[in-house]
Design an enzyme around this catalytic site. Sequence first.
Site, short mmCIF file in Angstrom:
data_model
loop_
_atom_site.label_atom_id
_atom_site.label_comp_id
_atom_site.label_asym_id
_atom_site.label_seq_id
_atom_site.Cartn_x
_atom_site.Cartn_y
_atom_site.Cartn_z
N ASN A 76 0.80 -1.22 0.00
CA ASN A 76 0.00 0.00 0.00
C ASN A 76 0.83 1.27 0.00
OD1 ASN A 76 -1.67 -2.02 2.23
ND2 ASN A 76 -2.60 -1.52 0.26
N VAL A 84 1.08 7.02 0.07
CA VAL A 84 0.49 6.03 0.96
C VAL A 84 -0.98 5.83 0.62
CG1 VAL A 84 -0.10 5.51 3.37
CG2 VAL A 84 2.09 6.60 2.83
N CYS A 85 -1.39 4.57 0.53
CA CYS A 85 -2.80 4.24 0.28
C CYS A 85 -3.43 3.89 1.62
CB CYS A 85 -2.89 3.06 -0.69
SG CYS A 85 -4.56 2.54 -1.06
N LEU A 86 -4.06 4.86 2.24
CA LEU A 86 -4.63 4.68 3.57
C LEU A 86 -5.89 5.53 3.68
CD1 LEU A 86 -4.12 3.32 6.32
CD2 LEU A 86 -2.84 5.35 6.99
N GLY A 212 -7.92 4.06 -1.42
CA GLY A 212 -7.36 2.81 -0.96
C GLY A 212 -7.99 2.41 0.35
#
Length: 216
Positions: A76, A84-86, A212
């Site tokens: 991620n 960042v995929c958060l 994400g």
Amino acid sequence: MSSPSKRRDMDVMKLMMSDYTVETINDGITEFNVEFHGPKESPYEGGVWKIRVELPDAYPYKSPSIGFLNKIFHPNVDELSGSVCLDVINQSWSPMFDLLNVFEVFLPQLLLYPNPSDPLNGDAASLMMKDKNQYEQKVKGDYLITMAIVHVRKICYVAISSDTFFHDVEYCERYAKKENLIGAPKDESDSDEEISEEEYSGRSDSDDEVVGHADP
């Protein structure tokens, strides 16, 4: 209700007074780097990363921009840009959160519980789903070379001596350099392995709004 500027100043001060090493940029408090250690009981334990933080004018009503400056192998996290995929950063941010939440909860959770089903790094996601043990060895082989310079020779020895780490010899040659270590002086002539300030600042807003999901 405090103004966004007062809240921003307070949150940055709280972060600086904590156990985190904070490096301000251009003597301001809207852009800075934070030293982040991998969480215990994870493949990232013992690793050290530099996290770039940019606070928008509307913070805390708008989420901070977060990105890894040195490389990390994670489903991620985009390996090239450090994005960042958060969800809690990109979509569900609340003014109830602060910077300590980011570094004490959100990022540790991201590293403890990667979500390979919605990746930014397809190679990491594929390897994690195919062979988790090999994925963890790859993580360890990658991050160890970003640690203190006193460990460099030992790491290269392990890479050459162990079949498990043999494929990481190239990483020792490419990344086990003084300029890639946290806190070490950087040689401006060899900066292609760490994301430059210009590259980070040049990201479009769409890069920070990556949709994400990371498991809580």
